[in-house]
Enzyme design. Structure first.
Site, mmCIF file in Angstrom:
data_model
loop_
_atom_site.group_PDB
_atom_site.id
_atom_site.type_symbol
_atom_site.label_atom_id
_atom_site.label_comp_id
_atom_site.label_asym_id
_atom_site.label_seq_id
_atom_site.Cartn_x
_atom_site.Cartn_y
_atom_site.Cartn_z
ATOM 1 N N GLU A 1 92.496 40.498 55.040
ATOM 2 C CA GLU A 1 92.332 40.889 56.446
ATOM 3 C C GLU A 1 91.357 39.849 57.308
ATOM 4 O OE1 GLU A 1 91.426 42.633 53.947
ATOM 5 O OE2 GLU A 1 92.622 44.288 53.873
ATOM 6 N N HIS B 1 86.722 55.383 53.909
ATOM 7 C CA HIS B 1 87.867 54.892 54.845
ATOM 8 C C HIS B 1 87.682 55.516 55.996
ATOM 9 C CE1 HIS B 1 89.354 53.457 50.856
ATOM 10 N NE2 HIS B 1 90.664 53.253 51.234
#
Ligand SMILES: Cc1ncc(C[n+]2csc(CCOP(=O)(O)OP(=O)(O)O)c2C)c(N)n1
Ligand SMILES: [Mg+2]
Length: 694
Positions: free
Chosen positions: A438, A499
């Protein structure tokens, strides 16, 4: 050679040396005058930068945005004086954000004298939006090299789409210079791994191997086999053992240009603070002025007049003009002629290139965007986004992107026939596979944006943290990069708090210039993209739901086009004149609508404001903002599955925020909504309480 005989005719070798020492001494003097900065690395790398610019690069100082120019990235941005010196000595011209030439130099000698001072075009680090000729902002180590990979991908893609037999419209190369710091940073490893995989043979990194960082010798923390590492990534690894050897540097760069199928990594053994009798090869040369006496001794070692400051000897500017100036002008005029013939033969493609270069969109680019019918079951933000992305990628040829291995979850994969995957064997593919990287993904998207293609990168919203440095730089550079983040809140339920984003919206909203959008239903997703695609100098983050959200009936409620104002009145009591305002974004919007209907049924006059973007709303005229949030209506409830941080600005002292003050939990979404209060009844109760009507 001594500068004393500067008036005598000089050999090319003497002029080379004079030019190198001009870069060195300008750098020394600028740091000395500023009383801050980094002299050592410019002193060491002046021969490299000189050779690259004056002997190799195709760059026309008179037109620093010519599309087919070679790119130069100074990833060790602290050595910015290298760039200011060379931009000045080449006479590189200034352009503005509208790509107009301004008719004056990009960096003047006065700017260099005012290095690091307010408004100087020679700031502490290379700033893309501030100084023409800077290809990307650098300073956070590792970002520059990672961005260069995006530039190399863009160049390959552009060549595949636009080059035709006899028309090499795009065949430029990308050069990046980096130091130990860049190579220690993980983002460089991610990017190098991908560049090796993709076989980007238009990309050359030069590594300033000086064994020094701020704390001292690299033996303190960096003893890996760097050459072995790059070989393992699949790069061609070269070594130049003497950073002062212009011919060997030039040779290595020519090997790069003939190497096919893999990127090139040149290890350049150098001496930080070269020429300084007491500071060479020490960390003391890295980040502080040399000091009066040491400057004198250093200049003496270069054969430079010891008392001269900011000296550009006669012949140096002319030498650059005869080198990069002449070569760049010839290359650009050759290209301009070529492009004229290309335009005659391929008018549509030439037109695309024109538009792309100006960051315009093709006519009718939004014609096929979907409109979603009202549907109580609804559609997930990511599914609406998938439909939009597939339309946009077909109507905007130069729009492409991908995910950090979450394509199937982000729903960002372009699935229409012929979309293809960008790979070594398929340079025309529009799906980019960043892998689980990322950090470099964000930098690569910036590199693509800098190359004028329109690009997006995607991952889960929670992992925007891993991409944040690049997102921040896209805002600083004023680039229209697009970041698509799905799983916007607790929608992934069972995955649990690792998450579930909490503070992410607040933290992205805090980045100046970044447009953050969290649309509330499928049609708001469409409008969000419509807004984002028209941005030319601002990046955007789209925060999308994983789970289906009701598609609101736009005959009963206001049109989704209100997204373009950041916040809008979605629903009002009959006749208007609300007594309480419910403000929501994204997946909480439909909860607010439900609460609103219940309140109306109880005779409470509520208004729903959909607020997908604080940033856009903040830029609306006060009058509009007051019409959406009338100052007289103090009873306000904001609902957002995210940190409550900052919402006070909209609900005021007497308002109420239903948001997150803790991390989430691992459980099905319904249970989480109940536990954390994201239910219509809780909103109703909060509204009643504010109005004193329990
Ligand atoms: C991400 C990041 N971390 C820390 C810094 C602060 N910093 C600037 S230069 C530097 C040392 C870099 O060493 P090297 O790349 O070897 O540069 P050299 O001193 O050899 O020029 C550090 C830690 C930074 N600019 N960026
Ligand atoms: Mg170093």
């Amino acid at each position: 050679m001594s500068i004393a005989n500067v008036a005598a005719p000089m050999t090319d070798a003497e002029l080379d040396q004079l030019s190198v020492n001009t870069i060195r001494t300008l750098s020394i003097d600028a740091v000395e005058r500023a009383k801050s900065g980094h002299p050592g690395t410019p002193m060491a790398l002046a021969p490299l930068v000189y050779t690259l610019w004056n002997r190799v690069m195709r760059f026309d100082p008179l037109d620093p945005i010519w599309p087919n120019r070679d790119r130069f990235v100074l990833s060790n941005g602290h050595a910015s004086m290298l760039l200011w010196s060379v931009l000045h000595l080449t006479g590189t011209q200034a352009v503005n954000a509208e790509y107009e030439r301004l008719g004056h130099p990009s960096v003047s000698l006065e700017d260099i004298r005012r290095f690091r001072q307010i408004d100087s075009k020679a700031p502490g680090h290379p700033e893309y939006h501030w100084v023409s000729g800077v290809e990307t902002t650098t300073g956070p180590l590792g970002q520059g090299v990672a961005t260069s990979v995006g530039m190399a991908i863009a160049r390959k893609w552009l060549a595949d789409r636009y080059n035709r037999p006899g028309f090499p419209i795009f065949d430029y190369n990308i050069y990046a210079v980096c130091g130990d710091g860049c190579l220690m940073e993980g983002v460089a490893s991610e990017a190098a791994s991908l560049a090796g995989h993709l076989g980007l043979d238009n990309l050359c990194w030069v590594y300033d191997n000086n064994h020094i960082t701020i704390e001292g010798q690299t033996s303190l923390a960096f003893t890996e086999d760097v050459a072995g590492r790059f070989l393992a990534y699949g790069w061609n690894v070269l070594r130049v053992g003497d950073a002062n050897d212009l011919d060997r540097i030039e040779h290595a760069l020519s090997v790069f240009r003939t190497t096919k199928g893999r990127p090139t990594f040149i290890i350049l053994d150098s001496h930080i603070g070269y020429g300084s009798p007491h500071k060479q090869d020490t960390a003391a040369a890295h980040g502080e002025p040399l000091g009066d006496e040491e400057v004198r001794l250093t200049k003496r070692s270069y054969g430079w007049p010891e008392g001269a400051q900011f000296l550009v000897p006669d012949g140096v500017r002319e030498h650059f003009a005869a080198g990069v100036g002449a070569r760049g002008a010839a290359a650009r005029s050759g290209w301009t002629g070529l492009f004229a013939s290309y335009r005659a033969e391929y008018p549509d493609l030439a037109n695309e290139i024109d538009r792309m270069q100006r960051r315009d969109l093709p006519a009718g680019w939004d014609r096929n965007l979907p409109v979603f019918p009202a549907d109580a079951k609804g559609m997930a933000g990511r599914d609406a986004s998938s439909k939009v992305l597939n339309v946009l990628a077909q109507s905007i040829p130069w729009f492409l992107g991908g995910s950090a291995d979450l394509g199937p979850s982000n729903k960002t994969t372009l699935t229409y026939e012929g979309a293809g995957s960008f790979q070594a064997g398929n340079r025309g593919g529009k799906n980019l596979h960043f892998g689980i990287r990322e950090h470099s993904m964000a930098a690569i998207v910036n590199g693509l944006s800098l190359s004028k293609v329109r690009a997006f990168g995607a991952t889960f919203f929670i992992f925007s943290d891993y991409a944040r440095p690049g997102i921040r730089l896209s805002a600083l550079m004023e680039l229209p990069s697009i970041f698509v983040f799905t799983h916007d809140a607790m929608g992934d339920g069972e995955d649990g708090p690792t998450h579930q984003p909490v503070e992410h919206l607040a933290s992205l909203r805090a980045i100046p210039g970044l447009v953050t959008l969290r649309p509330g239903d499928a049609n708001e997703v469409v409008e969000a993209y419509r807004y984002v695609m028209q941005l030319r100098h601002q990046p955007a983050v789209l925060v999308l739901s994983r789970q289906p959200l009701p598609t609101l009936d736009r005959r009963a409620y206001a049109p989704a086009a209100g997204v373009a104002r950041g916040a809008y009145v979605l629903a009002d009591p009959p006749g208007g004149n609300p007594e309480v305002i419910l403000i929501a974004s994204g997946s909480e919007l439909s909860l607010a609508v439900e609460a609103h209907e219940k309140l109306l049924a109880e005779g409470i006059r509520s208004r729903v404001v959909s607020m997908p973007s604080w940033d856009i709303f903040e830029h609306q005229p006060q009058e509009y903002r007051d019409s959406v949030l009338p100052p007289t209506v103090k009873a306000r409830v904001a609902v957002e599955q995210a940190s409550t941080f900052g919402w006070e600005r909209y609900v005021g002292r007497s308002g109420h925020v239903i948001g997150m003050k803790t991390f989430g939990a691992s459980a099905p979404l319904k249970a989480l909504q109940a536990k954390f209060g994201f239910e219509p009844d809780r909103i109703v109760a909060a509204a009643r309480e504010l109005l004193g009507r329990q």
